[in-house]
Design an enzyme around this catalytic site. Sequence first.
Site, PDB file in Angstrom:
ATOM      1  N   ARG A 102     -22.208 -61.034  45.849  1.00 24.05           N
ATOM      2  CA  ARG A 102     -21.626 -59.795  45.338  1.00 24.05           C
ATOM      3  C   ARG A 102     -22.174 -58.613  46.133  1.00 24.05           C
ATOM      4  O   ARG A 102     -23.378 -58.546  46.406  1.00 24.05           O
ATOM      5  CB  ARG A 102     -21.938 -59.609  43.853  1.00 24.05           C
ATOM      6  CG  ARG A 102     -21.257 -60.649  42.980  1.00 24.05           C
ATOM      7  CD  ARG A 102     -21.530 -60.470  41.516  1.00 24.05           C
ATOM      8  NE  ARG A 102     -21.017 -61.616  40.756  1.00 24.05           N
ATOM      9  CZ  ARG A 102     -21.248 -61.831  39.473  1.00 24.05           C
ATOM     10  NH1 ARG A 102     -21.978 -60.962  38.784  1.00 24.05           N
ATOM     11  NH2 ARG A 102     -20.752 -62.887  38.865  1.00 24.05           N
ATOM     12  N   ARG A 107     -31.449 -57.840  41.271  1.00 30.54           N
ATOM     13  CA  ARG A 107     -30.047 -57.561  41.626  1.00 30.54           C
ATOM     14  C   ARG A 107     -29.905 -57.680  43.133  1.00 30.54           C
ATOM     15  O   ARG A 107     -30.200 -56.747  43.875  1.00 30.54           O
ATOM     16  CB  ARG A 107     -29.644 -56.163  41.144  1.00 30.54           C
ATOM     17  CG  ARG A 107     -28.130 -55.920  41.210  1.00 30.54           C
ATOM     18  CD  ARG A 107     -27.785 -54.507  40.775  1.00 30.54           C
ATOM     19  NE  ARG A 107     -28.164 -54.244  39.407  1.00 30.54           N
ATOM     20  CZ  ARG A 107     -27.427 -54.547  38.333  1.00 30.54           C
ATOM     21  NH1 ARG A 107     -26.256 -55.128  38.488  1.00 30.54           N
ATOM     22  NH2 ARG A 107     -27.855 -54.264  37.114  1.00 30.54           N
ATOM     23  N   GLU A 167     -29.962 -59.023  30.997  1.00 28.93           N
ATOM     24  CA  GLU A 167     -28.981 -60.106  30.982  1.00 28.93           C
ATOM     25  C   GLU A 167     -29.365 -61.253  31.907  1.00 28.93           C
ATOM     26  O   GLU A 167     -29.683 -61.041  33.077  1.00 28.93           O
ATOM     27  CB  GLU A 167     -27.617 -59.562  31.403  1.00 28.93           C
ATOM     28  CG  GLU A 167     -26.531 -60.624  31.460  1.00 28.93           C
ATOM     29  CD  GLU A 167     -25.304 -60.177  32.238  1.00 28.93           C
ATOM     30  OE1 GLU A 167     -24.584 -61.057  32.732  1.00 28.93           O
ATOM     31  OE2 GLU A 167     -25.094 -58.954  32.381  1.00 28.93           O
ATOM     32  N   SER A 200     -23.898 -64.864  30.595  1.00 35.78           N
ATOM     33  CA  SER A 200     -22.750 -64.324  29.872  1.00 35.78           C
ATOM     34  C   SER A 200     -21.879 -65.495  29.454  1.00 35.78           C
ATOM     35  O   SER A 200     -21.962 -66.588  30.025  1.00 35.78           O
ATOM     36  CB  SER A 200     -21.958 -63.344  30.738  1.00 35.78           C
ATOM     37  OG  SER A 200     -21.391 -64.009  31.849  1.00 35.78           O
ATOM     38  N   ARG A 215     -32.094 -65.415  37.857  1.00 33.23           N
ATOM     39  CA  ARG A 215     -32.786 -64.493  36.951  1.00 33.23           C
ATOM     40  C   ARG A 215     -33.633 -65.228  35.919  1.00 33.23           C
ATOM     41  O   ARG A 215     -34.637 -64.699  35.439  1.00 33.23           O
ATOM     42  CB  ARG A 215     -31.773 -63.584  36.247  1.00 33.23           C
ATOM     43  CG  ARG A 215     -31.219 -62.483  37.133  1.00 33.23           C
ATOM     44  CD  ARG A 215     -30.367 -61.521  36.328  1.00 33.23           C
ATOM     45  NE  ARG A 215     -29.766 -60.504  37.191  1.00 33.23           N
ATOM     46  CZ  ARG A 215     -28.937 -59.568  36.764  1.00 33.23           C
ATOM     47  NH1 ARG A 215     -28.620 -59.497  35.469  1.00 33.23           N
ATOM     48  NH2 ARG A 215     -28.430 -58.682  37.601  1.00 33.23           N
TER      49      ARG A 215
END
Length: 398
Positions: A243, A258, A330, A333, A370
């Site tokens: 990403r 990130r 987070e 999800s 993560r």
Amino acid sequence: MIDLRAARNDPEAFRAALRRRGADNAFDELLAADGRWRALVPQVDELRARQKIDGKPTPEQIEELKGVKDRLRALEEELAAAEAEREAALAKVPNPPHESAADGMTEDEAVEIKRWGEPPQLEHPREHTELGRFELERAAKISGARFGFIAGDTALLALALYRHALDRLVQEGFTPMIPPVLVREEAMYGTGFFPSDKSDYYAIPEDGLYLVGTSEVPLIGMHMGEILEELPLHYCAFSSCFRRESGAAGRDTRGMFRVHQFQKVEMVVYTRPEESWAVHEQMLALEESLVQSVELPYRVVNTAAGDLSSAAAKRYDIEAWFPSQSRYREITSCSNTTDYQARRSGIRYRMEGGSLETPHTLNGTAATDRWMLAILENFQGDVPEVLQRYGAPAKIRS
């Protein structure tokens, strides 16, 4: 995409739902474009019918046919333009949020549902970069900012985590996959990432390919245009993900939280519409059981409607405790995309009577890098026993 026929039949319900995520104007633009297209269709059909003449045409009829042909050509061009406008408008309308999705427009408006575990009381918590081995400067030398090597014992911890997640999913009936991570634009469109988030993904223009940000894309794309003969289908996949993080400038620039490339174990389920909300809860429970198995303290939140992806009707996030930040962040999800992705991808299933319907698809995270960061920080280098069975050391030392 949304069911346009259903939207025409009950526009107020669709508009009210889409207003919760700030997309009511996009919906109105779609209805206007659809109205223009629908107005042209009978005009074109009528002119096409007038071209059909029984027997040899008279000179008068030949002259009239010339006028009809010219008018038809002009209207067909209008119709094609109107259809393209309608399709472009349809692509911009997201999935209406489910009534149980939390109200609000931002991630800060997510509603906490539950907590599990107690955050460790650490007098001087160390950040993951102090506990694991990450070669950030050397990665930046070859790849630029926000890339990193995961090295030594830390790499063994990461690999153990992925295998633990995969083993558990296989036990639950998921078919394991190692998918392609370069896909065509149709796959990105079908899953709802294009056109809304196109700027966040790396492109290979010479080959017309894109690097995926989640293996959800190939796991949905693999059935594009197909008629499924059996449901449910359960897939899980391990892949690298990419990403650009174009919308996250200045956020989480320290460490590995990130980054532009990361590893993930993802699960995707195809199911009948009447079963999808029960499946959504089951997938969340499975994610929770995995987080509990590595003993991470966490909370579950119901994502705000305005913070949902284009495809999701509802999403749960699991946020693990990060001692160095004194907050939950987070790590997973879990989304129900209802019929949105399957409709965009041309996927249907055959019902018992032979009729064709659109299935629902769901996706959820089973493990990411993560998790490794949270494990390092919560246990300050000690490794949960369950991961030692997969080759991780008891203590991260090198």
